[in-house]
Design a protein around this motif. Structure first.
Motif, PDB file in Angstrom:
ATOM      1  N   HIS A   1      23.121  31.373  38.312  1.00  0.00           N
ATOM      2  CA  HIS A   1      23.317  32.654  38.988  1.00  0.00           C
ATOM      3  C   HIS A   1      23.284  33.816  38.016  1.00  0.00           C
ATOM      4  CE1 HIS A   1      27.494  33.067  37.540  1.00  0.00           C
ATOM      5  NE2 HIS A   1      27.594  31.776  37.739  1.00  0.00           N
ATOM      6  N   GLY A   2      23.780  33.607  36.784  1.00  0.00           N
ATOM      7  CA  GLY A   2      23.814  34.681  35.804  1.00  0.00           C
ATOM      8  C   GLY A   2      22.439  35.146  35.386  1.00  0.00           C
ATOM      9  N   GLU A   3      21.454  34.259  35.457  1.00  0.00           N
ATOM     10  CA  GLU A   3      20.100  34.605  35.024  1.00  0.00           C
ATOM     11  C   GLU A   3      19.365  35.482  36.030  1.00  0.00           C
ATOM     12  OE1 GLU A   3      18.170  31.181  32.528  1.00  0.00           O
ATOM     13  OE2 GLU A   3      19.464  30.252  34.045  1.00  0.00           O
ATOM     14  N   ILE A   4      19.863  35.574  37.246  1.00  0.00           N
ATOM     15  CA  ILE A   4      19.250  36.475  38.227  1.00  0.00           C
ATOM     16  C   ILE A   4      20.249  37.534  38.704  1.00  0.00           C
ATOM     17  CG2 ILE A   4      17.525  34.815  39.000  1.00  0.00           C
ATOM     18  CD1 ILE A   4      19.301  34.229  41.426  1.00  0.00           C
ATOM     19  N   GLY A   5      21.427  37.582  38.084  1.00  0.00           N
ATOM     20  CA  GLY A   5      22.422  38.575  38.460  1.00  0.00           C
ATOM     21  C   GLY A   5      22.913  38.423  39.889  1.00  0.00           C
ATOM     22  N   LEU A   6      23.006  37.184  40.367  1.00  0.00           N
ATOM     23  CA  LEU A   6      23.377  36.938  41.755  1.00  0.00           C
ATOM     24  C   LEU A   6      24.851  37.253  42.002  1.00  0.00           C
ATOM     25  CD1 LEU A   6      22.561  35.656  44.547  1.00  0.00           C
ATOM     26  CD2 LEU A   6      23.516  33.518  43.650  1.00  0.00           C
ATOM     27  N   ILE A   7      25.112  38.035  43.034  1.00  0.00           N
ATOM     28  CA  ILE A   7      26.470  38.298  43.518  1.00  0.00           C
ATOM     29  C   ILE A   7      26.473  38.042  45.016  1.00  0.00           C
ATOM     30  CG2 ILE A   7      28.339  39.975  43.726  1.00  0.00           C
ATOM     31  CD1 ILE A   7      27.036  41.562  41.453  1.00  0.00           C
ATOM     32  N   THR A   8      27.432  37.245  45.494  1.00  0.00           N
ATOM     33  CA  THR A   8      27.574  37.005  46.921  1.00  0.00           C
ATOM     34  C   THR A   8      29.026  37.246  47.311  1.00  0.00           C
ATOM     35  OG1 THR A   8      28.046  34.631  46.650  1.00  0.00           O
ATOM     36  CG2 THR A   8      25.742  35.269  46.888  1.00  0.00           C
TER      37      THR A   8
ATOM     38  N   ASP B   1      29.370  36.914  57.881  1.00  0.00           N
ATOM     39  CA  ASP B   1      28.634  38.108  57.451  1.00  0.00           C
ATOM     40  C   ASP B   1      28.729  38.194  55.932  1.00  0.00           C
ATOM     41  OD1 ASP B   1      27.537  40.644  57.098  1.00  0.00           O
ATOM     42  OD2 ASP B   1      28.609  41.533  58.786  1.00  0.00           O
ATOM     43  N   PHE B   2      27.584  38.097  55.232  1.00  0.00           N
ATOM     44  CA  PHE B   2      27.583  38.045  53.773  1.00  0.00           C
ATOM     45  C   PHE B   2      26.666  39.099  53.175  1.00  0.00           C
ATOM     46  CE2 PHE B   2      28.708  33.777  55.120  1.00  0.00           C
ATOM     47  CZ  PHE B   2      29.758  33.446  54.276  1.00  0.00           C
ATOM     48  N   GLU B   3      27.066  39.591  52.003  1.00  0.00           N
ATOM     49  CA  GLU B   3      26.202  40.426  51.170  1.00  0.00           C
ATOM     50  C   GLU B   3      25.697  39.594  50.006  1.00  0.00           C
ATOM     51  OE1 GLU B   3      27.462  44.996  51.179  1.00  0.00           O
ATOM     52  OE2 GLU B   3      29.049  43.702  50.424  1.00  0.00           O
ATOM     53  N   ILE B   4      24.417  39.752  49.704  1.00  0.00           N
ATOM     54  CA  ILE B   4      23.785  39.049  48.588  1.00  0.00           C
ATOM     55  C   ILE B   4      23.053  40.084  47.753  1.00  0.00           C
ATOM     56  CG2 ILE B   4      22.105  37.284  47.916  1.00  0.00           C
ATOM     57  CD1 ILE B   4      22.560  36.064  50.762  1.00  0.00           C
ATOM     58  N   ALA B   5      23.314  40.096  46.455  1.00  0.00           N
ATOM     59  CA  ALA B   5      22.632  41.029  45.550  1.00  0.00           C
ATOM     60  C   ALA B   5      21.969  40.245  44.436  1.00  0.00           C
ATOM     61  CB  ALA B   5      23.616  42.041  44.978  1.00  0.00           C
ATOM     62  N   ILE B   6      20.756  40.667  44.070  1.00  0.00           N
ATOM     63  CA  ILE B   6      19.974  40.007  43.020  1.00  0.00           C
ATOM     64  C   ILE B   6      19.346  41.085  42.147  1.00  0.00           C
ATOM     65  CG2 ILE B   6      17.982  38.525  42.533  1.00  0.00           C
ATOM     66  CD1 ILE B   6      18.451  37.174  45.225  1.00  0.00           C
ATOM     67  N   ASN B   7      19.350  40.870  40.846  1.00  0.00           N
ATOM     68  CA  ASN B   7      18.698  41.806  39.918  1.00  0.00           C
ATOM     69  C   ASN B   7      17.184  41.744  40.090  1.00  0.00           C
ATOM     70  OD1 ASN B   7      21.145  42.577  38.867  1.00  0.00           O
ATOM     71  ND2 ASN B   7      20.964  41.366  37.007  1.00  0.00           N
ATOM     72  N   ARG B   8      16.572  42.864  40.346  1.00  0.00           N
ATOM     73  CA  ARG B   8      15.125  42.882  40.546  1.00  0.00           C
ATOM     74  C   ARG B   8      14.359  42.479  39.299  1.00  0.00           C
ATOM     75  NH1 ARG B   8      13.047  48.189  43.631  1.00  0.00           N
ATOM     76  NH2 ARG B   8      11.141  47.375  42.671  1.00  0.00           N
ATOM     77  N   ALA B   9      14.804  42.927  38.149  1.00  0.00           N
ATOM     78  CA  ALA B   9      14.063  42.671  36.916  1.00  0.00           C
ATOM     79  C   ALA B   9      13.971  41.188  36.600  1.00  0.00           C
ATOM     80  CB  ALA B   9      14.714  43.416  35.754  1.00  0.00           C
ATOM     81  N   ASP B  10      14.919  40.394  37.126  1.00  0.00           N
ATOM     82  CA  ASP B  10      14.953  38.968  36.800  1.00  0.00           C
ATOM     83  C   ASP B  10      14.181  38.116  37.795  1.00  0.00           C
ATOM     84  OD1 ASP B  10      16.627  39.410  34.588  1.00  0.00           O
ATOM     85  OD2 ASP B  10      18.388  39.478  35.892  1.00  0.00           O
ATOM     86  N   VAL B  11      13.713  38.713  38.880  1.00  0.00           N
ATOM     87  CA  VAL B  11      13.048  37.941  39.930  1.00  0.00           C
ATOM     88  C   VAL B  11      11.659  38.467  40.244  1.00  0.00           C
ATOM     89  CG1 VAL B  11      13.152  37.237  42.361  1.00  0.00           C
ATOM     90  CG2 VAL B  11      15.228  37.253  40.965  1.00  0.00           C
ATOM     91  N   PHE B  12      11.525  39.788  40.335  1.00  0.00           N
ATOM     92  CA  PHE B  12      10.284  40.366  40.821  1.00  0.00           C
ATOM     93  C   PHE B  12       9.337  40.688  39.671  1.00  0.00           C
ATOM     94  CE2 PHE B  12      13.572  41.412  43.939  1.00  0.00           C
ATOM     95  CZ  PHE B  12      13.034  40.748  45.025  1.00  0.00           C
ATOM     96  N   THR B  13       8.149  40.176  39.785  1.00  0.00           N
ATOM     97  CA  THR B  13       7.114  40.399  38.783  1.00  0.00           C
ATOM     98  C   THR B  13       5.860  40.900  39.493  1.00  0.00           C
ATOM     99  OG1 THR B  13       6.403  38.091  38.971  1.00  0.00           O
ATOM    100  CG2 THR B  13       8.028  38.615  37.262  1.00  0.00           C
TER     101      THR B  13
END
Length: 511
Positions: free
Chosen positions: A122-129, A137-149
């Protein structure tokens, strides 16, 4: 015949000020990008909807399902993301090429490049849930720089594709969207409104500052971690400091520690209680009573009555509820807390509070299981009434307690525990709950030095590594006022009617 409601197959998601705190108030103006037919998940999950927004740093998703479950508990929920919106790259699955698959129940994932896959944490994509408790009802956040190319670096990435799937082997497991298609989303590169960093200092000298800190195995006395703890406490300047996980430390040694790092002047010392346990509290004000609620010698919950001045007292319940899978114990601890308040508010028994004495319940609650535990604490809905008595409304006006929901000084996230070396993503384990009928919360925050600016670190004598070195739990801070009328405030640090004030009004942080 089931009707498939596709609200938006491909939509432009504009940057919005999202607080990653497990609540949905800030999503009210963001319509779901996809609404799934209810009742089609006959095995496992029944997806209802997903909403999406983004800014230049993060992707935010709001996932709603039909029945309550724990996102980090054992389950078969998987999120697939085609991060470059190119079906010819990544894992070929249905109509897209996925660069990321995240398995929530397994707490791990993989990134794909061609036929090759690499395991990720999870740390490698900055995942927060959030929330960390069971919910629908859940919030999910992901770091764009670590996933989107982007396959063409010269062209900014405009969109991506994704879908959720319940990967049970049985027939009837749900998918969102149904069938074999994916959801296309256009990304926003808008950085969004800048986060206005909260000051560490009190707004008024008259406010009572309470700090909660899980020390992680007596961390204030561990040689390589003690300096980080000391800098944090010196920066926070608490009036009442509540430590948890003081397994081998005494109250006397904790007071000596506080005297050494924050001396109160000649002939003055920090106060504590003679009752020993692994939750230690140090106070600038006299402690005139203490009670153990759970466990031997205050090992899980200790209530302390603090004498602020001749006319005012405050009851502080320093708590360290049972860890991990101990749902039964946590529910008993919540029940016992409410039963204690019933006793405290009524004549007789082990404690009689002066009417309208403020109560603050705080600490490492380890709320990682059933949501009923928090519901009991806030509403007084006791589960074991044979042992703890009938339900009891825990505020003095017969209403619920207030869950403070502090967020980080430097960004809009509310997790209080983080350990990128473990399988669990950052969670909200530490709480501040209080009687908002008789006491008002003013400046409040979670201290995370890892994301603070260099200027603020230097101004407060902190190092960027301090939060990480000190503990896996972050310090929670709140300043309370006995004056319930904000108009009487004489602020040392005036609140500006600007961006931060607007954000507070949007999310109800002034209430």
């Amino acid at each position: 015949m089931k009707t498939l409601f596709l609200v938006l197959l491909c939509t432009l998601i504009y940057a919005q000020p999202i607080l990653i705190d497990g609540r949905s108030d800030d999503w009210k103006n963001i319509e779901p990008i996809y609404v799934d037919p209810p009742g089609d998940g006959v095995m496992g999950f029944d997806f209802l909807s997903v909403s999406v927004t983004s800014d230049s740093a993060r992707l935010f998703l709001r996932l709603i399902i039909a029945e309550e479950f724990g996102l980090s508990k054992k389950n078969n929920l998987t999120l697939y993301i085609d991060g470059d919106n190119d079906a010819s790259t990544g894992l070929s699955i249905d109509d897209m090429g996925a660069e990321l698959a995240w398995r929530f129940g397994d707490k791990d994932g993989a990134v794909f490049s061609g036929n090759d896959s690499t395991a990720i944490t999870h740390g490698e994509i900055g995942l927060i849930t959030l929330p960390t408790l069971t919910a629908t009802d859940f919030e999910i956040a992901i770091n764009r720089a670590d996933v989107f190319t982007n396959t063409d670096p010269a062209t900014p990435l405009q969109s991506f594709r994704f879908f959720f799937r319940d990967e049970q082997s049985e027939a009837g497991a749900d998918r969102m969207p149904d069938g074999t298609s994916s959801i296309s989303v256009e990304l926003s590169d808008d950085p969004g409104p800048p986060w206005v960093t909260r000051p560490l200092a009190k707004y008024s000298a008259a406010d009572i500052r309470i700090v909660s800190q899980n020390s992680l195995h007596d961390g204030i006395f561990v040689e390589d971690r003690a300096p980080a703890h000391s800098r944090i406490q010196q920066a926070l300047q608490g009036d009442i400091v509540c430590f948890q996980e003081m397994w081998k430390s005494t109250n006397k040694s904790t007071v000596a520690y506080m005297d050494s790092i924050i001396p109160l002047g000649e002939g003055k010392h920090w106060f504590t209680t003679e009752m020993e346990g692994h939750i230690n509290t140090a106070s600038r004000f006299p402690i005139v009573g203490n009670w153990t609620l759970w466990g031997r010698s205050g090992s899980r919950i200790m209530a302390l009555l603090v004498q602020i001045d001749e006319a005012r007292q405050i009851l502080v319940m320093n708590s360290h509820w049972s860890c991990c899978g101990a749902d039964k114990n946590r529910q008993l601890q919540a029940d016992s807390t409410i039963a204690f308040l019933r006793d405290a508010y009524s004549p007789g028994g082990q404690i009689d509070l002066i009417p309208n004495t403020p109560v603050v319940i705080l600490g490492d609650m380890n709320l990682v299981g059933e949501s009923q535990q928090l519901a009991t604490l806030l509403t007084g809905d006791i589960q074991n009434e044979d042992k703890f008595g009938a339900d009891f409304a825990p505020d003095w006006d017969g209403t619920t307690l207030m869950d403070l929901y502090p967020v980080h000084v430097s960004e809009g996230v509310a997790f209080s525990w983080q350990n990128n070396g473990e399988g669990y993503s950052p969670g909200r384990l530490d709480y501040i709950v209080y009687t908002d009928f008789v006491i008002r919360a003013k400046n409040n925050f979670i201290l995370n030095t890892r994301t603070m600016s260099e200027e603020q670190l230097e101004a407060n004598g902190l190092l960027r590594s301090d939060s990480k070195v000190a503990s896996d739990h972050l310090a929670l801070v709140v300043d309370f006022s006995f004056d319930m009328d904000p108009k009487n405030d004489q602020e040392l640090i005036p609140e500006k009617k600007g961006l931060w004030q607007s954000i507070k009004e949007i999310f109800g942080l002034n209430k």
